[in-house]
Design a protein around this motif. Structure first.
Motif, mmCIF file in Angstrom:
data_model
loop_
_atom_site.group_PDB
_atom_site.id
_atom_site.type_symbol
_atom_site.label_atom_id
_atom_site.label_comp_id
_atom_site.label_asym_id
_atom_site.label_seq_id
_atom_site.Cartn_x
_atom_site.Cartn_y
_atom_site.Cartn_z
ATOM 1 N N HIS A 74 30.632 53.041 32.604
ATOM 2 C CA HIS A 74 31.862 52.778 32.572
ATOM 3 C C HIS A 74 31.839 51.214 32.357
ATOM 4 N N VAL A 75 32.780 51.062 31.445
ATOM 5 C CA VAL A 75 33.002 49.667 31.368
ATOM 6 C C VAL A 75 34.343 49.383 31.269
ATOM 7 N N ALA A 76 34.930 48.251 31.921
ATOM 8 C CA ALA A 76 36.309 47.695 31.722
ATOM 9 C C ALA A 76 36.460 46.279 31.307
ATOM 10 N N PHE A 77 37.532 46.227 30.543
ATOM 11 C CA PHE A 77 38.083 44.992 29.828
ATOM 12 C C PHE A 77 39.526 44.582 30.149
ATOM 13 N N SER A 78 39.765 43.287 30.801
ATOM 14 C CA SER A 78 40.977 43.147 31.370
ATOM 15 C C SER A 78 41.555 41.722 30.519
ATOM 16 N N PRO A 79 42.699 41.377 31.003
ATOM 17 C CA PRO A 79 43.145 40.197 30.353
ATOM 18 C C PRO A 79 42.653 38.981 30.980
ATOM 19 N N ALA A 83 43.691 28.156 30.417
ATOM 20 C CA ALA A 83 44.531 27.218 31.064
ATOM 21 C C ALA A 83 45.783 26.673 29.706
ATOM 22 N N ASP A 84 45.399 26.750 28.511
ATOM 23 C CA ASP A 84 46.390 26.154 27.656
ATOM 24 C C ASP A 84 47.227 27.442 27.202
ATOM 25 N N GLY A 85 47.171 28.462 27.610
ATOM 26 C CA GLY A 85 47.823 29.708 27.353
ATOM 27 C C GLY A 85 47.681 30.263 26.262
ATOM 28 N N SER A 86 46.615 30.074 25.445
ATOM 29 C CA SER A 86 46.159 30.930 24.312
ATOM 30 C C SER A 86 46.010 32.226 24.630
ATOM 31 N N PRO A 87 46.595 33.163 23.513
ATOM 32 C CA PRO A 87 46.546 34.502 23.709
ATOM 33 C C PRO A 87 45.337 35.186 23.212
ATOM 34 N N GLY A 88 45.376 36.300 23.653
ATOM 35 C CA GLY A 88 43.961 37.407 23.018
ATOM 36 C C GLY A 88 42.818 37.230 23.652
ATOM 37 N N TRP A 89 42.701 36.716 24.975
ATOM 38 C CA TRP A 89 41.581 36.606 25.756
ATOM 39 C C TRP A 89 41.275 37.775 26.816
ATOM 40 N N TYR A 90 40.287 38.238 26.856
ATOM 41 C CA TYR A 90 39.818 39.397 27.824
ATOM 42 C C TYR A 90 38.551 38.965 28.921
ATOM 43 N N ALA A 91 38.580 39.690 29.655
ATOM 44 C CA ALA A 91 37.609 39.800 30.654
ATOM 45 C C ALA A 91 36.538 40.726 30.656
ATOM 46 N N PHE A 172 40.329 34.721 35.076
ATOM 47 C CA PHE A 172 40.378 36.184 35.195
ATOM 48 C C PHE A 172 41.732 36.599 35.724
ATOM 49 N N HIS A 173 42.113 37.698 35.651
ATOM 50 C CA HIS A 173 43.364 38.692 35.893
ATOM 51 C C HIS A 173 43.300 38.255 37.520
ATOM 52 N N PRO A 174 44.669 38.022 38.014
ATOM 53 C CA PRO A 174 44.755 37.590 39.679
ATOM 54 C C PRO A 174 44.194 38.806 40.356
ATOM 55 N N VAL A 175 44.245 39.784 39.987
ATOM 56 C CA VAL A 175 43.560 40.866 40.690
ATOM 57 C C VAL A 175 42.064 40.801 41.245
ATOM 58 N N PHE A 176 41.513 39.939 40.590
ATOM 59 C CA PHE A 176 40.057 39.466 40.653
ATOM 60 C C PHE A 176 39.867 38.942 41.936
ATOM 61 N N ARG A 177 41.083 37.997 42.166
ATOM 62 C CA ARG A 177 41.033 37.185 43.594
ATOM 63 C C ARG A 177 41.656 38.111 44.725
ATOM 64 N N ALA A 178 42.183 39.197 44.651
ATOM 65 C CA ALA A 178 42.606 39.765 45.862
ATOM 66 C C ALA A 178 41.528 40.689 46.703
ATOM 67 N N ASP A 179 42.011 40.668 47.895
ATOM 68 C CA ASP A 179 40.885 41.501 48.791
ATOM 69 C C ASP A 179 41.147 42.856 48.662
ATOM 70 N N HIS A 180 40.216 43.816 47.916
ATOM 71 C CA HIS A 180 40.213 44.912 47.458
ATOM 72 C C HIS A 180 39.850 46.118 48.611
ATOM 73 N N GLY A 181 39.607 45.247 49.654
ATOM 74 C CA GLY A 181 39.207 46.161 50.967
ATOM 75 C C GLY A 181 38.018 46.870 50.551
ATOM 76 N N ARG A 182 37.213 47.621 51.733
ATOM 77 C CA ARG A 182 36.144 48.038 51.611
ATOM 78 C C ARG A 182 36.181 49.527 52.270
ATOM 79 N N GLU A 183 35.334 50.179 52.108
ATOM 80 C CA GLU A 183 35.349 51.666 52.868
ATOM 81 C C GLU A 183 35.144 51.227 54.277
ATOM 82 N N PRO A 184 35.761 51.967 55.207
ATOM 83 C CA PRO A 184 35.309 51.646 56.787
ATOM 84 C C PRO A 184 33.967 51.750 56.905
ATOM 85 N N ALA A 185 33.397 50.957 57.878
ATOM 86 C CA ALA A 185 31.854 51.035 58.230
ATOM 87 C C ALA A 185 31.427 52.470 58.333
#
Length: 190
Positions: A74-79, A83-91, A172-185
């Motif tokens: 699997h591969v993912a590309f996200s917006p 900083a200058d607002g240029s469009p069309g960039w992906y991660a 990167f998209h703000p979702v990259f900074r969120a705590d995504h949680g982990r499975e319980p130990a």
């Protein structure tokens, strides 16, 4: 952010590359978990990052490698956001391959196909954080001067797909900074 085919390639894997379908979600989640589990650089949350990107409608390109009806990559590309607002960039990332099939070209095929899809839609470029030795084969170059403050400058890379580069950092998209949680130990065997 890769748990794919780094290193020397052995016999390549015959698989079909196709867009993700809604019923692939659980298989992608599990594949990503297994692919990143042994990686020392992994936080163990890559599968949750993918779920969060999907839930935020931020998977711009999401491709799977399928072999004999099973998802093996699997591969993912996200917006991405200059900083200058240029469009069309992906991660790019995360990218993963079945642990039993790594180093056999699955990640390379997924990345190449994904970059072709970005080019076809007129993308300006792509960023990632990853191993420079691996990603240079796709044309990515280290760009520590464009790294956001919270990203490792020695691994921040950029691939312009058009004529212009944005000024300043690319985030990167703000979702990259969120705590995504982990499975319980207890679910991780701890």
């Amino acid at each position: 952010m890769s748990a794919s085919d780094t290193g020397t390639l052995s016999a390549s894997v015959d698989c079909e590359i196709r867009p993700e379908r809604p019923d692939d979600r659980d298989a992608i989640h599990e594949l990503t978990r297994r692919a990143f589990a042994p990686m020392p650089y992994s936080d163990g949350d890559e599968q949750y990052l993918l779920d969060a990107l999907r839930d935020a409608s931020a998977l711009s390109v999401s491709l799977v490698a399928e072999q004999a009806g099973a998802i093996v990559g699997h591969v993912a590309f996200s917006p991405a956001f200059p900083a200058d607002g240029s469009p069309g960039w992906y991660a790019l990332g995360p990218v993963s391959a079945d642990p039993d099939l790594q180093k056999r070209g699955i990640g390379s095929r997924l990345i190449g196909t994904g970059l072709d899809r970005l080019r076809a839609r007129g993308a300006a470029g792509c960023i990632l954080v990853g191993d420079p030795a691996y990603y240079s084969r796709f044309g990515f170059r280290l760009r520590p001067d464009r790294a956001p403050e919270d990203q490792p400058k020695n691994y921040f890379q950029m691939l312009p797909l058009g004529d212009a580069e944005p000024a300043g950092s690319i985030d990167f998209h703000p979702v990259f900074r969120a705590d995504h949680g982990r499975e319980p130990a207890s679910d991780r065997g701890e």
